[in-house]
Design a protein around this motif. Sequence first.
Motif, PDB file in Angstrom:
ATOM      1  N   ASN A 408       0.837  -1.215   0.000  1.00  0.00           N
ATOM      2  CA  ASN A 408       0.000   0.000   0.000  1.00  0.00           C
ATOM      3  C   ASN A 408       0.866   1.257   0.000  1.00  0.00           C
ATOM      4  O   ASN A 408       0.606   2.202  -0.731  1.00  0.00           O
ATOM      5  CB  ASN A 408      -0.897   0.036   1.242  1.00  0.00           C
ATOM      6  N   HIS A 466      -6.860  -4.260  -7.512  1.00  0.00           N
ATOM      7  CA  HIS A 466      -6.945  -4.068  -6.070  1.00  0.00           C
ATOM      8  C   HIS A 466      -8.392  -4.104  -5.635  1.00  0.00           C
ATOM      9  O   HIS A 466      -9.184  -3.285  -6.062  1.00  0.00           O
ATOM     10  CB  HIS A 466      -6.275  -2.751  -5.668  1.00  0.00           C
ATOM     11  N   LEU A 471      -6.099  -4.512   3.743  1.00  0.00           N
ATOM     12  CA  LEU A 471      -6.142  -4.067   5.150  1.00  0.00           C
ATOM     13  C   LEU A 471      -7.137  -4.899   5.965  1.00  0.00           C
ATOM     14  O   LEU A 471      -6.895  -5.169   7.144  1.00  0.00           O
ATOM     15  CB  LEU A 471      -6.489  -2.576   5.219  1.00  0.00           C
TER      16      LEU A 471
END
Length: 506
Positions: A408, A466, A471
């Motif tokens: 990220n 993505h 996360l």
Amino acid sequence: MSKHFPFLQTIRARLALTLFVSFSLLAVFSSLIFMQASSEHQQEITQRMNADLAQHVVKEYLLFEKGEANLQAAKQTFEKLMVLGPNFEFYVLDASGKVLAYSTDPAKIKRQAVDTAVFSEFFQSKTINKPICGDDPRSTSGKKVFSVAPIYNDQQLSGYLYVILGSEIYDDIASMVKGSGIVQGALWSIFLGVTFSLLATLWFAGIITRPLRMLTSQVQAIRAEGFSSEGMKNEPAMNALCKWNDASSNEMHALGSSFKTLLEKLDEQYKNVITIDQLRKELLSHISHDLRTPLASLLGYLETWELNHKKVSAEESTGYIATAKLSAQKISKLVEQLFELAYLDSGNVQVNIEPFSIAELVQDTLQKFKILAAEKGLALEVEPKDSSIQVVGDIEKLERVLSNLIDNAIRHTGEGGRIVVRLSRSTRSVAVEVSDNGIGIPPEDLPHVFEPHFKAGNSVRGNTAHGGLGLAISKKLLDLHQASIQVKSRETEGTSFEFCLPAAGV
Ligand SMILES: Nc1ncnc2c1ncn2[C@@H]1O[C@H](COP(=O)(O)OP(=O)(O)OP(=O)(O)O)[C@@H](O)[C@H]1O
Ligand SMILES: [Mg+2]
């Protein structure tokens, strides 16, 4: 039973019937016992009062003469004794118990001999405290209380004077009830007492079953309304259920509060099911959205290659295949992440906890991103470079977390940026912070970054797919280590993610 008697369907009615039957039986039995006892008591008193009557008559009147029963004298004596009343019947018996003379009407005599075996019991008992019964000559099998005295002639037992006492003592219970005002009064008292107790018990039964009726009506009210995604619809009924006290030793309170807990659990599960259903729908729409682009690209390039591969150069043809492969890899990565998230959600995840050097793990992870960072002109650093910093955890899972965070950071940091992994050791734990000086996250997006499929408004996609899962997966992996992750970010200034792991050897 309640099938045939519909009125017996309620516990209250059954309780009432049971109590009514038991109390009626109690009334009948106590009346019978009372009458039996009073009849025996009457006999006992009569026998005790007249125990010496036979002896007295024998002393006063000559009933035997020269060893023979003087029947003439006996008859005259009996006539005189008739003044005592009809309650007494006199019999002259010989030594074996054979009836020789009697005071009663000859037609009434049904037995010619009396069993003398009970006489010895009568002679031996000094005080009569229970009635002793002998044969009643006026019936074939009846027994009655008596008084008896032996008659001796020249020291020789020649016979007995046998007196049946209280020939009018009630022979059966019906005549006793009819004949005695006291017995009738006592029976009425028993009846009234039992009726009063029955009514009082029924009243108490009503009080005892009242909470049950209350609970039933509360449950029915809740059932009528049902559940909804906003919670239990019938709030007054739910509030009424709160009145049941969990700590009370009263069974009804325990039942009421258990029911309330059960309803709350059901409500929670209902909401969960609704949420899961919504999530499932969201997930499906996300999956189809995320996969649509790389799938379209994969198909597009394959079709283009199919149409053109004979016309274009070998180099161009390989280019089509390489791009198609890239799209396939994106799809593969997305599918893999979706599976990983589903696996972590299933709750059956194995964690292999062991001590290891976190600094080395960070170095190894950064190593994988070195080329990518170099391409973007980014600096990758670890501080301090001390391989002695040890933590306990699952290496593989923590490697996934670090990779997600570094990936990220690289994607969201511009050329010349700096990504630092900082390790800070305290007595019990080691804090791991991944920070960058990239584009940052808008404040309104910050609270949502750990939600699956969430991508911030300024999210950078790069040339890989993505799905916004990195996360969410990292958070779940850290949850398995009982570690929480925090994010700090300022738009255009940079972002930092931090989590703590237990230090090894503590
Ligand atoms: N270091 C960072 N700087 C700026 N934004 C970030 C950073 N890390 C995460 N974000 C924001 O949080 C979002 C969610 O990140 P997450 O890792 O979950 O998903 P992703 O990287 O978009 O997709 P995936 O990880 O599945 O490939 C990102 O899309 C991005 O907008
Ligand atoms: Mg990511």
